[in-house]
Scaffold this motif. Structure first.
Motif, PDB file in Angstrom:
ATOM      1  N   ALA A 197      -4.329   7.385   2.429  1.00 64.31           N
ATOM      2  CA  ALA A 197      -4.316   5.918   2.114  1.00 64.31           C
ATOM      3  C   ALA A 197      -5.272   5.512   1.130  1.00 64.31           C
ATOM      4  CB  ALA A 197      -4.206   4.796   2.351  1.00 64.31           C
TER       5      ALA A 197
ATOM      6  N   GLN B 157       2.020   9.633  -3.328  1.00 64.13           N
ATOM      7  CA  GLN B 157       2.404   8.566  -3.896  1.00 64.13           C
ATOM      8  C   GLN B 157       1.889   6.906  -4.423  1.00 64.13           C
ATOM      9  OE1 GLN B 157       3.174   9.627  -1.415  1.00 64.13           O
ATOM     10  NE2 GLN B 157       3.179   7.778   0.345  1.00 64.13           N
ATOM     11  N   LYS B 158       0.052   6.951  -3.590  1.00 66.74           N
ATOM     12  CA  LYS B 158      -0.751   5.610  -3.295  1.00 66.74           C
ATOM     13  C   LYS B 158      -2.228   6.293  -4.609  1.00 66.74           C
ATOM     14  CE  LYS B 158       0.350   5.574   1.441  1.00 66.74           C
ATOM     15  NZ  LYS B 158       0.996   4.949   1.633  1.00 66.74           N
TER      16      LYS B 158
ATOM     17  N   THR C   7      -4.183   2.835   6.821  1.00 64.62           N
ATOM     18  CA  THR C   7      -3.136   1.397   5.731  1.00 64.62           C
ATOM     19  C   THR C   7      -2.754   0.564   6.749  1.00 64.62           C
ATOM     20  OG1 THR C   7      -2.949   3.635   5.162  1.00 64.62           O
ATOM     21  CG2 THR C   7      -2.024   1.410   4.356  1.00 64.62           C
TER      22      THR C   7
ATOM     23  N   ASP D 104      -6.727  12.370   7.083  1.00 68.93           N
ATOM     24  CA  ASP D 104      -5.893  12.329   6.646  1.00 68.93           C
ATOM     25  C   ASP D 104      -6.154  11.177   5.310  1.00 68.93           C
ATOM     26  OD1 ASP D 104      -3.463   9.838   5.496  1.00 68.93           O
ATOM     27  OD2 ASP D 104      -2.851  10.071   7.566  1.00 68.93           O
TER      28      ASP D 104
ATOM     29  N   TRP E 254       1.806  15.186   7.411  1.00 65.92           N
ATOM     30  CA  TRP E 254       1.260  15.366   8.852  1.00 65.92           C
ATOM     31  C   TRP E 254       1.822  17.403   9.594  1.00 65.92           C
ATOM     32  CZ3 TRP E 254       2.806   9.929  10.796  1.00 65.92           C
ATOM     33  CH2 TRP E 254       2.258   9.416  10.697  1.00 65.92           C
TER      34      TRP E 254
ATOM     35  N   ASN F 139       6.589  13.550   2.248  1.00 66.49           N
ATOM     36  CA  ASN F 139       6.001  12.625   1.959  1.00 66.49           C
ATOM     37  C   ASN F 139       4.433  12.602   2.917  1.00 66.49           C
ATOM     38  OD1 ASN F 139       6.944  12.603   4.374  1.00 66.49           O
ATOM     39  ND2 ASN F 139       8.585  10.717   4.006  1.00 66.49           N
ATOM     40  N   GLY F 140       4.336  11.230   3.093  1.00 64.43           N
ATOM     41  CA  GLY F 140       2.944  11.856   3.802  1.00 64.43           C
ATOM     42  C   GLY F 140       3.272  12.732   5.561  1.00 64.43           C
TER      43      GLY F 140
ATOM     44  N   PRO G  79       0.573  -1.371   0.189  1.00 63.21           N
ATOM     45  CA  PRO G  79       0.045  -0.239   0.558  1.00 63.21           C
ATOM     46  C   PRO G  79       0.917   1.050   0.340  1.00 63.21           C
ATOM     47  CG  PRO G  79      -0.140  -1.051   1.912  1.00 63.21           C
ATOM     48  CD  PRO G  79       0.759  -1.766   1.658  1.00 63.21           C
TER      49      PRO G  79
ATOM     50  N   PHE H 122      -1.085   4.694  11.826  1.00 63.44           N
ATOM     51  CA  PHE H 122      -1.380   5.832  11.272  1.00 63.44           C
ATOM     52  C   PHE H 122      -1.928   6.718  11.918  1.00 63.44           C
ATOM     53  CE2 PHE H 122       0.203   2.834   8.109  1.00 63.44           C
ATOM     54  CZ  PHE H 122       1.544   3.589   6.887  1.00 63.44           C
TER      55      PHE H 122
HETATM   56  C1  PLP Z   1      -3.096   7.175   5.895  1.00 63.66           C
HETATM   57  C2  PLP Z   1      -1.388   6.613   6.036  1.00 63.66           C
HETATM   58  N1  PLP Z   1      -1.261   8.349   7.157  1.00 63.66           N
HETATM   59  C3  PLP Z   1       0.386   8.869   6.594  1.00 63.66           C
HETATM   60  C4  PLP Z   1       1.254   8.170   6.076  1.00 63.66           C
HETATM   61  C5  PLP Z   1       2.414   8.030   6.017  1.00 63.66           C
HETATM   62  O1  PLP Z   1       3.326   8.616   4.925  1.00 63.66           O
HETATM   63  P1  PLP Z   1       4.638   9.031   4.258  1.00 63.66           P
HETATM   64  O2  PLP Z   1       5.235   6.793   4.257  1.00 63.66           O
HETATM   65  O3  PLP Z   1       4.400   9.268   3.213  1.00 63.66           O
HETATM   66  O4  PLP Z   1       5.676   9.885   5.416  1.00 63.66           O
HETATM   67  C6  PLP Z   1       0.891   6.435   5.983  1.00 63.66           C
HETATM   68  C7  PLP Z   1       1.972   5.759   4.349  1.00 63.66           C
HETATM   69  O5  PLP Z   1       1.622   4.895   4.101  1.00 63.66           O
HETATM   70  C8  PLP Z   1      -0.501   6.266   5.615  1.00 63.66           C
HETATM   71  O6  PLP Z   1      -0.822   5.371   4.529  1.00 63.66           O
END
Ligand code: PLP
Length: 409
Positions: A185, A207-208, A155, A182, A80, A75-76, A23, A102
């Motif tokens: 995913a 990236q998803k 996720t 958030d 946040w 990234n994610g 995922p 998460f």
């Molecule tokens: C629901 C969720 N929030 C936050 C994140 C964090 O993202 P990242 O790994 O790109 O920093 C993820 C990563 O899989 C995620 O699935």
């Protein structure tokens, strides 16, 4: 006569194109990769600026909103922090709702930034309990809680929370906290309606569901959140969303050098999602493929330890499915499937217990982003082969049940 030698006998079936069915990062379409494969253009003027201008309305369409969206290089985790620091001051109270690893991660980010965070933990197999949320909001009579954090799809557990119900609850309690979600995913996988559901801030990564390599993150925010921003003392120049959405100078949209190749890739991905397939068709595809996965798992589970982590179907993600199979079957199956067939499955995340400290009893199947029926049926086929090869007890007919779901389409 041809005699097989030792080496030939130890053949595997993993040559050919491999498939990372985890995922995120999800499969990046060739078209997106090709669009990115270019020398950097003039960043001061010209086509790059025109292309970037086209991204904002399409990103609004992806989140179903008229609100502003800021693009970050990150990234994610960056989303946040970006979302939090734009609306909070040090010492502000935050209510974090966790339904998996998460949710805990976003809570930790808020605490590290200097917020006072209360956590409501709903465990690893259930969605957000609205009654518990209502109780927490009602006890906050002086409205100290500034922000409620929720994860649409966690996720790790593959739970999908009912976001509209959270807004209904906040309104019913007459609580003014911002609702921040958030969607890392879920975006472009599961239906998400930022405006209709009354979400104040939504976040995702590239990236998803957005089918672009990791490296971009997005924060959508409405006027109520923009008003909170004017009082927020956590925000620093790089993370400030205001210049990113308001600046006329191009470089201020990214607070420095633009992520040039990613922008071209994202443009291609948005064309595929919005202009060619159509967002609602994207959601329907994800729904169908998810149901094919669940059908296979249900059949396998009738004769052995396999169990979908989230029992209640209306709480399940259409992007990823977390599976319980018992230690160490999860790790053994993942290894077998990867080594013998070239498919990488997701690991169990945040599922550790005393009896299973490394989450060896779990695996996850991603069905997010650039996936179609043959990819999903292929993944299910090699899982079934692995169950047979490793003699993991399972009921018959999983693959056929999945094929029947695809046939219905
Ligand atoms: C629901 C969720 N929030 C936050 C994140 C964090 O993202 P990242 O790994 O790109 O920093 C993820 C990563 O899989 C995620 O699935």
């Amino acid at each position: 006569m041809y005699i097989l030698n030792e080496k030939a006998c130890s053949m595997t079936l993993n040559f050919g194109r491999s498939y990372v069915a985890i995922p995120g990062p999800s499969v990046v379409p060739e078209r997106v990769l090709n669009a990115m494969h270019r020398a950097s253009p003039n960043i001061y003027e010209g086509p790059l600026h025109d292309l970037t201008d086209t991204l904002y309305p399409d990103l609004r369409a992806i989140a179903r909103t008229e609100n502003a969206v800021a693009i970050y290089i990150g990234n994610g985790h960056s989303a946040w922090e970006a979302s939090l620091c734009n609306v909070l001051s040090r010492g502000d109270r935050v209510l974090a709702l966790a339904t998996g690893a998460f949710g805990h991660g976003w809570r930790d980010a808020a605490a590290a930034l200097g917020a006072r965070v209360d956590l409501l933990d709903f465990g690893r197999r259930a969605g957000i309990d609205i009654d518990r949320l209502a109780d927490a909001l009602k006890t906050d009579k002086s409205h100290e809680i500034k922000v409620v954090l929720a994860t649409h799809t966690d996720t790790a557990t593959s739970v999908r929370n009912d976001i509209a119900a959270l807004r209904t609850c906040l309104d019913a309690c007459s609580h003014p906290a911002l609702l921040m979600v958030d969607c890392i995913a879920s975006m472009a996988c599961d239906p998400f309606e930022m405006d209709l559901w009354g979400v104040d801030v939504a976040i995702t990564g590239s990236q998803k569901g957005l089918m672009t390599p990791p490296g971009l993150s997005f924060v959508w925010f409405n006027e109520k959140a923009a008003a909170a921003h004017t009082k927020a003392d956590m925000v620093t120049p790089y993370w400030d969303w205001a210049p990113r959405v308001n600046a006329s100078e191009f470089f201020r949209k990214f607070d420095g050098t633009a992520p040039v190749q990613h922008l071209y890739g994202l443009r291609e991905a948005l064309d595929m999602l919005l202009n060619e397939e159509g967002l609602e068709a994207v959601w329907r595809r994800h729904d169908l493929l998810a149901r094919a996965v669940w059908a296979a798992l249900d059949h396998w589970g009738q004769g052995g330890p396999i169990e979908i982590n989230i029992a209640q179907e209306d709480l399940r993600s259409r992007a990823v499915t977390s599976v319980r199979i018992g230690a160490r079957h999860g790790t053994d199956l993942r290894r077998w499937v990867e080594q013998k067939t070239g498919v990488t499955l997701g690991i169990g995340l945040g599922m550790a217990t005393e009896d299973d400290p490394n989450s060896d009893g779990f695996f996850r199947i991603a069905h997010m982003g650039h996936v179609n029926a043959h990819m999903t049926l292929g993944v299910l086929g090699v899982i079934e082969a692995g169950l047979v090869a490793l003699e993991i007890p399972h009921g018959p007919g999983g693959l056929a049940a999945a094929a029947a779901i695809v046939a219905q389409a």
